[in-house]
Design a protein around this motif. Structure first.
Motif, short mmCIF file in Angstrom:
data_model
loop_
_atom_site.label_atom_id
_atom_site.label_comp_id
_atom_site.label_asym_id
_atom_site.label_seq_id
_atom_site.Cartn_x
_atom_site.Cartn_y
_atom_site.Cartn_z
N ASP A 147 0.84 -1.19 0.00
CA ASP A 147 0.00 0.00 0.00
C ASP A 147 0.87 1.24 0.00
O ASP A 147 2.04 1.20 0.39
CB ASP A 147 -0.93 0.00 1.22
CG ASP A 147 -2.10 -0.94 1.02
OD1 ASP A 147 -3.04 -0.57 0.29
OD2 ASP A 147 -2.09 -2.05 1.58
N ASP A 148 0.27 2.34 -0.43
CA ASP A 148 0.95 3.63 -0.48
C ASP A 148 0.55 4.43 0.76
O ASP A 148 -0.64 4.57 1.06
CB ASP A 148 0.56 4.38 -1.76
CG ASP A 148 0.95 3.61 -3.01
OD1 ASP A 148 1.74 2.66 -2.91
OD2 ASP A 148 0.45 3.98 -4.10
N ILE A 149 1.56 4.94 1.45
CA ILE A 149 1.36 5.54 2.77
C ILE A 149 1.85 6.98 2.77
O ILE A 149 3.00 7.27 2.42
CB ILE A 149 2.16 4.75 3.85
CG1 ILE A 149 1.87 3.24 3.76
CG2 ILE A 149 1.90 5.32 5.23
CD1 ILE A 149 0.44 2.83 3.98
N LYS A 157 -1.46 7.80 6.78
CA LYS A 157 -2.68 7.74 5.96
C LYS A 157 -2.44 6.75 4.84
O LYS A 157 -1.51 6.91 4.05
CB LYS A 157 -3.02 9.11 5.40
CG LYS A 157 -4.15 9.07 4.38
CD LYS A 157 -5.12 10.17 4.55
CE LYS A 157 -6.25 10.15 3.55
NZ LYS A 157 -7.12 9.01 3.62
N VAL A 158 -3.28 5.71 4.77
CA VAL A 158 -3.18 4.71 3.72
C VAL A 158 -3.91 5.26 2.49
O VAL A 158 -5.14 5.31 2.46
CB VAL A 158 -3.77 3.35 4.17
CG1 VAL A 158 -3.65 2.32 3.05
CG2 VAL A 158 -3.08 2.86 5.44
N LEU A 159 -3.16 5.69 1.50
CA LEU A 159 -3.74 6.30 0.31
C LEU A 159 -4.49 5.29 -0.55
O LEU A 159 -5.40 5.66 -1.29
CB LEU A 159 -2.65 6.98 -0.52
CG LEU A 159 -1.90 8.12 0.19
CD1 LEU A 159 -0.75 8.61 -0.68
CD2 LEU A 159 -2.86 9.25 0.54
N SER A 160 -4.12 4.03 -0.45
CA SER A 160 -4.73 2.97 -1.26
C SER A 160 -5.73 2.15 -0.46
O SER A 160 -6.00 0.99 -0.79
CB SER A 160 -3.63 2.08 -1.84
OG SER A 160 -2.70 1.73 -0.84
N GLU A 161 -6.33 2.75 0.57
CA GLU A 161 -7.20 2.01 1.48
C GLU A 161 -8.45 1.44 0.82
O GLU A 161 -9.05 0.50 1.35
CB GLU A 161 -7.59 2.88 2.68
CG GLU A 161 -8.47 4.06 2.33
CD GLU A 161 -8.73 4.97 3.52
OE1 GLU A 161 -8.35 4.61 4.65
OE2 GLU A 161 -9.32 6.04 3.31
N ALA A 162 -8.85 1.94 -0.33
CA ALA A 162 -10.05 1.45 -0.99
C ALA A 162 -9.85 0.07 -1.64
O ALA A 162 -10.83 -0.63 -1.92
CB ALA A 162 -10.54 2.44 -2.04
N ALA A 163 -8.61 -0.33 -1.87
CA ALA A 163 -8.34 -1.63 -2.48
C ALA A 163 -8.50 -2.73 -1.43
O ALA A 163 -7.92 -2.63 -0.35
CB ALA A 163 -6.93 -1.67 -3.06
N PRO A 164 -9.30 -3.77 -1.70
CA PRO A 164 -9.50 -4.84 -0.72
C PRO A 164 -8.17 -5.41 -0.21
O PRO A 164 -7.27 -5.65 -1.01
CB PRO A 164 -10.28 -5.90 -1.50
CG PRO A 164 -10.90 -5.17 -2.65
CD PRO A 164 -9.96 -4.04 -2.97
N ARG A 165 -8.08 -5.62 1.12
CA ARG A 165 -6.83 -6.08 1.72
C ARG A 165 -7.00 -7.31 2.58
O ARG A 165 -6.11 -8.14 2.63
CB ARG A 165 -6.28 -4.95 2.61
CG ARG A 165 -5.06 -4.32 2.12
CD ARG A 165 -4.57 -3.21 3.00
NE ARG A 165 -4.14 -3.70 4.30
CZ ARG A 165 -4.06 -2.96 5.38
NH1 ARG A 165 -4.36 -1.70 5.34
NH2 ARG A 165 -3.64 -3.47 6.50
N THR A 166 -8.07 -7.41 3.32
CA THR A 166 -8.23 -8.55 4.22
C THR A 166 -8.68 -9.78 3.44
O THR A 166 -9.19 -9.67 2.31
CB THR A 166 -9.27 -8.26 5.33
OG1 THR A 166 -10.58 -8.16 4.73
CG2 THR A 166 -8.94 -6.97 6.09
N ILE A 167 -8.52 -10.94 4.06
CA ILE A 167 -8.98 -12.18 3.43
C ILE A 167 -10.47 -12.09 3.12
O ILE A 167 -10.91 -12.41 2.01
CB ILE A 167 -8.67 -13.39 4.33
CG1 ILE A 167 -7.15 -13.61 4.40
CG2 ILE A 167 -9.39 -14.65 3.85
CD1 ILE A 167 -6.70 -14.62 5.45
N GLN A 168 -11.24 -11.62 4.09
CA GLN A 168 -12.70 -11.49 3.90
C GLN A 168 -13.02 -10.56 2.74
O GLN A 168 -13.88 -10.88 1.90
CB GLN A 168 -13.33 -10.97 5.19
CG GLN A 168 -14.81 -10.72 5.11
CD GLN A 168 -15.36 -10.07 6.38
OE1 GLN A 168 -14.66 -9.88 7.36
NE2 GLN A 168 -16.63 -9.73 6.35
#
Length: 182
Positions: A147-149, A157-168
């Motif tokens: 991710d880009d921080i 601030k995680v700039l790429s927070e909209a991209a799915p990250r968790t297993i769920q």
């Protein structure tokens, strides 16, 4: 090469917008669901990334996020039985955790204390090739999450927070559902 149902795909995506670079990596299961072993390794990488992001903060040294990710991965690899000795971590996590972003995907930086306005990546990974000196159930599992921080005066601030990250989130996305956990 063919996509095989129990394989993982690592997508390392670089993009540019108005002259600035981004660099995001996601690992997804071809079948849409992680196997038990893949999920264990994926969660370990995600845990390492989460810890590292906490240290991507004003005043910490550039290398602190890597040191914390490395420590988290080492403890996890030992707990999973993939390694026995601390010295074996680099066999499975052989790259740095961060690099600067800016006008280039691997931008120049000063590599000292992190300062507000700087943008770095946080990208731990675990790579277990076939033939590794561990149980064969782990062979062929390769996971990286990037991710880009943005370094701020407060928490990163995680700039790429909209991209799915968790297993769920990833499994829901792969199933065509809502990736949100809200």
């Amino acid at each position: 090469d063919l996509l095989i149902p129990d394989d993982l795909v690592i997508m390392d995506i670089g993009a540019q917008y108005q002259g600035y670079a981004a660099d995001i990596t996601r690992t997804i299961p071809v079948s849409g669901k992680f196997t038990e072993e893949q999920a264990a390794v994926y969660q370990l990488v995600l845990d390492a990334q989460t810890v590292a992001i906490r240290y991507a903060t004003k005043g910490y040294k550039f290398w602190t996020p890597h040191e914390e990710a490395y420590r988290t991965i080492g403890k996890g690899l030992i707990k999973l039985g993939i390694i026995k000795e601390w010295s074996e971590i680099a066999d499975y996590f052989m790259h740095g955790t961060s690099h600067y972003l800016g006008l280039d995907v691997h931008d120049a930086g000063i590599y000292s204390s992190l300062q507000p306005g700087e943008v770095i990546t946080v990208e731990p990974g675990i790579y277990i090739p076939p033939g590794s000196p561990c149980d064969t159930k782990w062979w062929g599992i390769y996971v990286r999450i990037e991710d880009d921080i943005l370094i701020t005066d407060g928490p990163a601030k995680v700039l790429s927070e909209a991209a799915p990250r968790t297993i769920q989130e990833i499994e829901a996305f792969m199933a065509g559902g809502n990736a949100s956990t809200d």
